[in-house]
Design an enzyme around this catalytic site. Structure first.
Site, PDB file in Angstrom:
ATOM      1  N   ASP A  13      44.861  35.087  -1.959  1.00  0.00           N
ATOM      2  CA  ASP A  13      44.767  34.445  -0.644  1.00  0.00           C
ATOM      3  C   ASP A  13      45.956  33.536  -0.337  1.00  0.00           C
ATOM      4  O   ASP A  13      45.815  32.528   0.350  1.00  0.00           O
ATOM      5  CB  ASP A  13      43.453  33.644  -0.503  1.00  0.00           C
ATOM      6  CG  ASP A  13      42.250  34.489  -0.852  1.00  0.00           C
ATOM      7  OD1 ASP A  13      42.205  35.634  -0.396  1.00  0.00           O
ATOM      8  OD2 ASP A  13      41.377  34.013  -1.600  1.00  0.00           O
ATOM      9  N   GLY A  15      48.460  34.464   1.374  1.00  0.00           N
ATOM     10  CA  GLY A  15      49.056  34.881   2.651  1.00  0.00           C
ATOM     11  C   GLY A  15      49.935  36.111   2.463  1.00  0.00           C
ATOM     12  O   GLY A  15      50.880  36.328   3.225  1.00  0.00           O
ATOM     13  N   LYS A  16      49.609  36.919   1.467  1.00  0.00           N
ATOM     14  CA  LYS A  16      50.415  38.122   1.197  1.00  0.00           C
ATOM     15  C   LYS A  16      50.368  39.100   2.366  1.00  0.00           C
ATOM     16  O   LYS A  16      51.318  39.825   2.609  1.00  0.00           O
ATOM     17  CB  LYS A  16      49.922  38.838  -0.072  1.00  0.00           C
ATOM     18  CG  LYS A  16      50.171  38.058  -1.345  1.00  0.00           C
ATOM     19  CD  LYS A  16      49.758  38.837  -2.573  1.00  0.00           C
ATOM     20  CE  LYS A  16      48.273  39.122  -2.649  1.00  0.00           C
ATOM     21  NZ  LYS A  16      47.412  37.929  -2.735  1.00  0.00           N
ATOM     22  N   GLY A  40      41.599  41.446   0.738  1.00  0.00           N
ATOM     23  CA  GLY A  40      41.412  41.349   2.191  1.00  0.00           C
ATOM     24  C   GLY A  40      42.700  40.822   2.785  1.00  0.00           C
ATOM     25  O   GLY A  40      43.068  39.684   2.529  1.00  0.00           O
ATOM     26  N   HIS A  41      43.412  41.661   3.486  1.00  0.00           N
ATOM     27  CA  HIS A  41      44.647  41.214   4.119  1.00  0.00           C
ATOM     28  C   HIS A  41      44.420  41.066   5.617  1.00  0.00           C
ATOM     29  O   HIS A  41      44.140  42.036   6.307  1.00  0.00           O
ATOM     30  CB  HIS A  41      45.772  42.231   3.866  1.00  0.00           C
ATOM     31  CG  HIS A  41      46.348  42.134   2.485  1.00  0.00           C
ATOM     32  ND1 HIS A  41      47.364  42.934   2.041  1.00  0.00           N
ATOM     33  CD2 HIS A  41      46.047  41.303   1.475  1.00  0.00           C
ATOM     34  CE1 HIS A  41      47.662  42.590   0.796  1.00  0.00           C
ATOM     35  NE2 HIS A  41      46.869  41.615   0.426  1.00  0.00           N
ATOM     36  N   GLN A 221      45.127  40.297  -4.845  1.00  0.00           N
ATOM     37  CA  GLN A 221      44.724  39.132  -5.651  1.00  0.00           C
ATOM     38  C   GLN A 221      45.946  38.300  -6.076  1.00  0.00           C
ATOM     39  O   GLN A 221      46.963  38.354  -5.403  1.00  0.00           O
ATOM     40  CB  GLN A 221      43.887  39.536  -6.877  1.00  0.00           C
ATOM     41  CG  GLN A 221      42.524  40.097  -6.534  1.00  0.00           C
ATOM     42  CD  GLN A 221      42.534  41.594  -6.241  1.00  0.00           C
ATOM     43  OE1 GLN A 221      43.168  42.364  -6.952  1.00  0.00           O
ATOM     44  NE2 GLN A 221      41.833  42.004  -5.217  1.00  0.00           N
ATOM     45  N   LEU A 329      52.624  25.722   5.042  1.00  0.00           N
ATOM     46  CA  LEU A 329      53.149  24.358   4.931  1.00  0.00           C
ATOM     47  C   LEU A 329      52.613  23.501   6.076  1.00  0.00           C
ATOM     48  O   LEU A 329      52.328  22.318   5.913  1.00  0.00           O
ATOM     49  CB  LEU A 329      54.693  24.401   4.951  1.00  0.00           C
ATOM     50  CG  LEU A 329      55.402  23.065   4.776  1.00  0.00           C
ATOM     51  CD1 LEU A 329      55.107  22.440   3.414  1.00  0.00           C
ATOM     52  CD2 LEU A 329      56.916  23.219   4.953  1.00  0.00           C
TER      53      LEU A 329
HETATM   54  P1  IMP Z   1      36.262  41.177  -8.378  1.00  0.00           P
HETATM   55  O1  IMP Z   1      37.718  41.497  -8.256  1.00  0.00           O
HETATM   56  O2  IMP Z   1      35.436  41.530  -7.183  1.00  0.00           O
HETATM   57  O3  IMP Z   1      35.680  41.708  -9.661  1.00  0.00           O
HETATM   58  O4  IMP Z   1      36.140  39.565  -8.494  1.00  0.00           O
HETATM   59  C1  IMP Z   1      36.684  38.849  -9.595  1.00  0.00           C
HETATM   60  C2  IMP Z   1      37.250  37.504  -9.144  1.00  0.00           C
HETATM   61  O5  IMP Z   1      38.397  37.741  -8.343  1.00  0.00           O
HETATM   62  C3  IMP Z   1      36.309  36.679  -8.274  1.00  0.00           C
HETATM   63  O6  IMP Z   1      36.545  35.317  -8.541  1.00  0.00           O
HETATM   64  C4  IMP Z   1      36.740  36.998  -6.850  1.00  0.00           C
HETATM   65  O7  IMP Z   1      36.430  35.964  -5.948  1.00  0.00           O
HETATM   66  C5  IMP Z   1      38.248  37.111  -7.066  1.00  0.00           C
HETATM   67  N1  IMP Z   1      38.914  37.960  -6.078  1.00  0.00           N
HETATM   68  C6  IMP Z   1      38.896  39.310  -5.986  1.00  0.00           C
HETATM   69  N2  IMP Z   1      39.651  39.732  -4.965  1.00  0.00           N
HETATM   70  C7  IMP Z   1      40.180  38.636  -4.401  1.00  0.00           C
HETATM   71  C8  IMP Z   1      41.091  38.425  -3.315  1.00  0.00           C
HETATM   72  O8  IMP Z   1      41.577  39.348  -2.655  1.00  0.00           O
HETATM   73  N3  IMP Z   1      41.401  37.113  -3.047  1.00  0.00           N
HETATM   74  C9  IMP Z   1      40.920  36.088  -3.783  1.00  0.00           C
HETATM   75  N4  IMP Z   1      40.074  36.237  -4.802  1.00  0.00           N
HETATM   76  C10 IMP Z   1      39.710  37.501  -5.116  1.00  0.00           C
END
Ligand code: IMP
Length: 428
Positions: A13, A15-16, A40-41, A221, A329
């Protein structure tokens, strides 16, 4: 010609989405190499924000080629609904969207298993999209790949052996026979939907390289969610660091020209797990509201905290980051003091680098350096020299502490809301 890898340097998250979209205008190929529809982008298209979970956001540019390679886990249902959404916006996938035949699938039983585990003893706070169970099947060699899905007999055999193995757990929430019927009912349509996109993406990338095309690898991620180097076990089940691109797309490290790290001006995390600079007070709540820090996939409120230079230094080292792109920022406007964590303290001892011990990760306290804050709106500023002096000092201090130069600063979701700090030779 250039090959760039974009990674997240914190807990995702960062901001990619905006950064990848910004860079995609000059890319010929945009490639997702790990993760699945847990990502989620958020992107702005025709002045409206919308979220893509699996398909690279480069798809919004009509002539770009978008690839989902072998390191990604694909939920056929999720993919089909995303394709439908894009179609409704007039964006066609045919001829420019490709899926690796070797990518593994997420099937409905993976989602159920994710659910069961999340309700069990160790709660990771996953997105419940079945990511972990699908990667687990890949590693235990039970997985079903895209190529297997296309061969009906192979698929049916693998489905049955998987369901047999998982029945004792699944039967606790639904009869496995019912689940099998549901999967089979959806199968013909989903298989036909996927089929035209399936190819050997390794060869496609090799050809792109030979033709000197610009290739952008986008990570999902962030580094602290990396299976090997993150806050294990509170991580995702793949490798978001830059090395993940080699295994996850089948390209050699010698083919990568530069690695860019996206870094938020403060820190956030969704889900459970250690977060040394977390602020459980009104300052943290303020950051959440100003930055609209709510999960793009699950809508969960993100945990917020001060910038952690130990974390970002770890990311710079692990991915060999050449340049950083600083986001949000503007969300720090109005703070009298800005804090940056420069080390941790545990049982009276100073810890300079990110520790592997889960006890230390959970119990260490941040050691802060304080910098004066800045006031007044910086949205709309387009030159580094025009930023308030204290904002410039904050940026420069981050660069020094983490050991990589900041090339771009993003001050909003729109493409124009970006300041070029360096020479912007990102695509060389
Ligand atoms: P999973 O990838 O659904 O198995 O989740 C594992 C961990 O990664 C959890 O803490 C999720 O909240 C986190 N996570 C998975 N995808 C994202 C993302 O795109 N952004 C932020 N956290 C993520």
């Amino acid at each position: 010609m250039s090959t760039l890898v974009v990674v997240g340097t914190q807990w995702g998250d960062e901001g990619k989405g905006k950064v990848v979209h910004y860079l995609s205008s000059q890319a010929d190929y945009i490639v997702r190499y790990q993760g699945g529809n847990n990502a989620g982008h958020t992107i702005i298209f025709e002045n409206k924000p919308f979220v893509l979970h699996l398909i690279p956001s480069g798809i919004l540019f009509p002539h770009k080629k978008c690839l989902i390679t072998n390191g990604v886990v694909i939920d056929p249902e999720g993919l089909a609904s995303e394709a439908k959404l894009l179609k409704s916006k007039g964006l066609e996938l045919e001829g420019r969207f490709f899926i690796s035949e070797s990518a593994h699938l997420i099937l409905p039983y993976h989602r159920l298993l994710d659910e069961i585990r999340e309700n069990g003893r160790i709660r990771i706070g996953t997105t419940r999209r079945g990511i972990g169970p699908a990667y687990a099947d890949k590693v235990t060699r039970l997985g079903i790949r895209v190529v297997d899905y296309l061969e009906e007999k192979v698929f049916l055999d693998l489905l049955d052996s998987n369901l047999k193995e998982k029945a004792p757990l699944i039967n606790n929430i639904m009869p496995v026979e019912k689940l099998r019927r549901e999967i089979l009912a959806a199968y013909p349509k989903l298989r036909n939907f996927i089929k035209p996109f399936v190819t050997n993406t390794v060869l496609l990338l090799e050809e792109a390289n030979r033709k000197k095309k610009n290739i952008l690898f986008e990570s999902a991620q962030g580094t602290m969610l990396d299976l090997d180097f993150g806050t294990y076990p509170y991580v995702t089940s793949s490798n978001p660091i830059s090395g993940g691109a080699c295994v996850g797309a089948g390209i050699g490290p010698t083919k990568i020209n530069a690695v860019l790290g996206v870094v938020k001006a403060y820190t956030t995390r969704v889900g459970e797990g250690p977060f040394p600079t977390e602020l459980k007070d009104s300052v943290g709540e303020g950051l959440r509201e100003t930055g609209q820090e709510y999960g793009a996939t699950t809508g969960r409120p993100r945990r917020c905290g001060w910038f952690d230079a130990v974390v970002v230094r770890h990311a710079v080292r692990l991915s060999g980051i050449d340049h950083l792109i600083l986001t949000k920022l503007d969300c720090l406007e109005g703070h009298t003091t800005l804090k940056i964590c420069v080390a941790y303290k545990y049982k009276g001892k100073l810890i300079a680098e990110f520790p592997a011990s889960r006890t230390i990760q959970a119990e260490c306290t941040p050691v802060y350096e304080e910098l004066p804050g800045f006031t007044g709106s910086i949205r709309g500023v387009t030159a580094f020299a025009k930023l308030p002096r204290n904002a410039q000092r904050y940026v420069k201090r981050i660069e020094k502490l983490v050991g990589a130069p900041i090339e771009l600063i993003s001050l909003g979701r729109k493409r124009e809301e970006t300041i070029t700090v360096g020479k912007n030779h990102l695509w060389s």
